[in-house]
Design a protein around this motif. Sequence first.
Motif, short mmCIF file in Angstrom:
data_model
loop_
_atom_site.label_atom_id
_atom_site.label_comp_id
_atom_site.label_asym_id
_atom_site.label_seq_id
_atom_site.Cartn_x
_atom_site.Cartn_y
_atom_site.Cartn_z
N LEU A 99 55.69 66.99 -6.66
CA LEU A 99 56.33 65.67 -6.69
C LEU A 99 57.80 65.77 -7.05
CD1 LEU A 99 56.20 62.58 -6.57
CD2 LEU A 99 55.47 62.58 -8.96
N ILE A 100 58.12 66.55 -8.09
CA ILE A 100 59.52 66.71 -8.49
C ILE A 100 60.31 67.46 -7.42
CG2 ILE A 100 61.02 67.94 -10.10
CD1 ILE A 100 60.17 65.37 -11.27
N ALA A 101 59.69 68.46 -6.79
CA ALA A 101 60.38 69.22 -5.75
C ALA A 101 60.79 68.30 -4.59
CB ALA A 101 59.50 70.36 -5.24
N LEU A 102 59.89 67.44 -4.16
CA LEU A 102 60.20 66.50 -3.08
C LEU A 102 61.12 65.38 -3.57
CD1 LEU A 102 56.65 66.25 -1.53
CD2 LEU A 102 58.67 67.20 -0.40
N ASN A 103 60.88 64.93 -4.80
CA ASN A 103 61.69 63.89 -5.46
C ASN A 103 61.94 62.68 -4.56
OD1 ASN A 103 62.95 62.86 -7.70
ND2 ASN A 103 64.90 63.88 -7.32
N PRO A 104 60.87 62.07 -4.02
CA PRO A 104 61.10 60.87 -3.21
C PRO A 104 61.67 59.75 -4.07
CG PRO A 104 58.75 61.19 -3.65
CD PRO A 104 59.45 62.41 -4.16
N PRO A 105 62.50 58.89 -3.50
CA PRO A 105 63.22 57.88 -4.29
C PRO A 105 62.28 56.81 -4.84
CG PRO A 105 63.58 57.52 -1.96
CD PRO A 105 62.84 58.82 -2.07
N MET A 106 62.37 56.58 -6.16
CA MET A 106 61.53 55.56 -6.78
C MET A 106 61.98 54.14 -6.40
SD MET A 106 59.25 57.26 -8.28
CE MET A 106 59.06 59.04 -8.47
N THR A 107 63.27 54.00 -6.08
CA THR A 107 63.80 52.72 -5.61
C THR A 107 64.79 53.01 -4.49
OG1 THR A 107 65.71 52.65 -7.09
CG2 THR A 107 63.64 51.76 -7.95
N ALA A 108 65.18 51.97 -3.76
CA ALA A 108 66.11 52.15 -2.64
C ALA A 108 67.46 52.66 -3.12
CB ALA A 108 66.29 50.82 -1.91
N ARG A 109 67.81 52.42 -4.38
CA ARG A 109 69.11 52.86 -4.90
C ARG A 109 69.18 54.38 -5.06
NH1 ARG A 109 70.68 51.84 -9.72
NH2 ARG A 109 68.67 51.32 -10.66
N ARG A 110 68.03 55.06 -5.03
CA ARG A 110 68.00 56.49 -5.31
C ARG A 110 67.81 57.34 -4.05
NH1 ARG A 110 66.24 57.05 -11.16
NH2 ARG A 110 66.36 54.94 -11.96
N ILE A 111 68.00 56.76 -2.89
CA ILE A 111 67.82 57.49 -1.64
C ILE A 111 68.93 58.52 -1.47
CG2 ILE A 111 67.88 57.27 0.88
CD1 ILE A 111 66.38 54.66 0.60
N GLY A 112 68.58 59.63 -0.80
CA GLY A 112 69.56 60.65 -0.45
C GLY A 112 70.04 61.45 -1.63
N ALA A 113 71.32 61.83 -1.61
CA ALA A 113 71.89 62.69 -2.64
C ALA A 113 71.99 62.00 -3.99
CB ALA A 113 73.27 63.20 -2.22
N LEU A 114 71.65 60.70 -4.04
CA LEU A 114 71.59 60.03 -5.34
C LEU A 114 70.43 60.57 -6.17
CD1 LEU A 114 72.31 56.39 -4.17
CD2 LEU A 114 73.76 57.76 -5.65
N SER A 115 69.45 61.20 -5.51
CA SER A 115 68.37 61.90 -6.20
C SER A 115 68.58 63.40 -6.01
CB SER A 115 67.01 61.50 -5.62
OG SER A 115 66.71 60.15 -5.92
N THR A 116 68.30 64.16 -7.06
CA THR A 116 68.52 65.60 -6.96
C THR A 116 67.55 66.23 -5.97
OG1 THR A 116 67.06 65.93 -8.86
CG2 THR A 116 69.42 65.80 -9.30
N ARG A 117 68.04 67.26 -5.29
CA ARG A 117 67.25 67.94 -4.27
C ARG A 117 67.21 69.44 -4.56
NH1 ARG A 117 70.12 65.12 0.96
NH2 ARG A 117 68.62 63.46 1.27
N THR A 118 67.21 69.77 -5.82
CA THR A 118 67.43 71.16 -6.22
C THR A 118 66.33 72.12 -5.78
OG1 THR A 118 66.46 70.67 -8.38
CG2 THR A 118 68.83 70.51 -8.21
N THR A 119 65.09 71.64 -5.67
CA THR A 119 64.01 72.52 -5.24
C THR A 119 63.26 71.94 -4.05
OG1 THR A 119 62.56 71.51 -6.92
CG2 THR A 119 63.67 73.56 -7.52
N HIS A 120 63.90 71.06 -3.31
CA HIS A 120 63.26 70.49 -2.12
C HIS A 120 62.93 71.62 -1.14
CE1 HIS A 120 62.69 68.10 1.52
NE2 HIS A 120 62.57 67.03 0.74
N PRO A 121 61.76 71.58 -0.51
CA PRO A 121 61.39 72.68 0.41
C PRO A 121 62.39 72.90 1.53
CG PRO A 121 59.76 70.87 0.43
CD PRO A 121 60.67 70.62 -0.71
N HIS A 122 63.07 71.83 1.98
CA HIS A 122 64.07 72.00 3.03
C HIS A 122 65.24 72.83 2.52
CE1 HIS A 122 66.46 71.11 6.56
NE2 HIS A 122 67.43 70.61 5.81
N PHE A 123 65.70 72.57 1.30
CA PHE A 123 66.80 73.34 0.74
C PHE A 123 66.39 74.79 0.49
CE2 PHE A 123 68.82 74.94 -3.24
CZ PHE A 123 70.04 75.25 -2.69
N LEU A 124 65.21 75.01 -0.07
CA LEU A 124 64.76 76.39 -0.31
C LEU A 124 64.63 77.15 1.01
CD1 LEU A 124 62.07 75.99 -3.13
CD2 LEU A 124 64.51 76.53 -3.34
#
Length: 377
Positions: A194-219
């Motif tokens: 869940l933390i790796a994907l870090n989907p936005p809890m609200t619309a304000r947190r979409i994109g780089a507003l949420s950290t993507r440090t271990t997202h599978p796409h980045f890894l």
Amino acid sequence: MLTIAMAVTAADTFVDKAEADDGWARDLRLFIPIADPQLWQPAIPLLQKALHFLSGDLWEIILLPDGPRQLTSQNRGRITVMAGHDCVSLFSGGMDSGIGALNLLAEDRRPLLISHAYRGDSEKQIMVRDHLPVEVSRFAAVANPVSLTGRKTDVQMRTRSFNFLAYGALVGATLAQLRVTGTPVELFVPENGLIALNPPMTARRIGALSTRTTHPHFLGLFQKILDTVGLPVRVENPYALQTKGEMLSGCLDQANLRVLASETVSCGKWKRTHQQCGKCVPCVIRRASFHAAGMTDGTAYHARGADLTSVVRDANARDDLMAMILAARRLPAEDVAKWVRQSGPLPLHRQSRDYLVDVASRGMGEVRNYLWSLGLL
């Protein structure tokens, strides 16, 4: 790799997002002298893509010759003992990295721990490391650029994971040189799904507003960079398909986990006070994981965040908690696949994509059950 990572850290630190045309996405051009620019030239598009995904900025990297080269051995500084280790594992002092280390040791692996040791973090990391049942080496470094003119710095540091992984690649590639077989060394990145994907809890947190440090796409992009320049390191998140609660209940060393778990740090605001707030998104997921695993949470949360029912009534303190409550309320009717895709691209392979969507759903299910148990839903 380290030279590029340090340059990225400096740019991310000293170029204020407020100076961008839209107040967020900066247009960054880095001229970086490195030892072998020809080797790294094919990796530039991947580097720029990975950094854009992490920070939301536009990066242009120009490599120049005559950069820093490896020095001869120096009889100074702290020595990291590499003998006896067969892999490397990122070690933040958090619960997931602690469980990752415990599981590797239980499987008779010997991970060399990699720490990004900001002020205050190192003491916590050493404390958690000392709770491990077997003594292992730890490589710790920190990139903390300081302005000599007092220039304001960007404390978001959204590219910090690039630096963290660069440390791991350095140690992993060094371990690979010590192997007679020359096989790649695993670089483990322990993070719940869940933390790796870090989907936005609200619309304000979409994109780089949420950290993507271990997202599978980045890894995946980071792995392609390593492959392109021939660094013999394999990046792997063994817990990409597990929730935090599943990591707790499935840990192979429950005896040591019960001692270690409450000493770990999950808080997103830890660096401000060196006490876990208890009410930010990572803290709520942490607390939900203890609840899901049926374990006592002995974490010393800050008094203002210890009682979440009181936090809900505090308009100045409930932002993160309300975002979690709203996301949990939407969960039964949520199109989870669409929600998860908002944080970044998912694999094209249908089954791989479905697994990731499912772990996000189960992870939020743990949060939902925990909040319901408190009467907050």
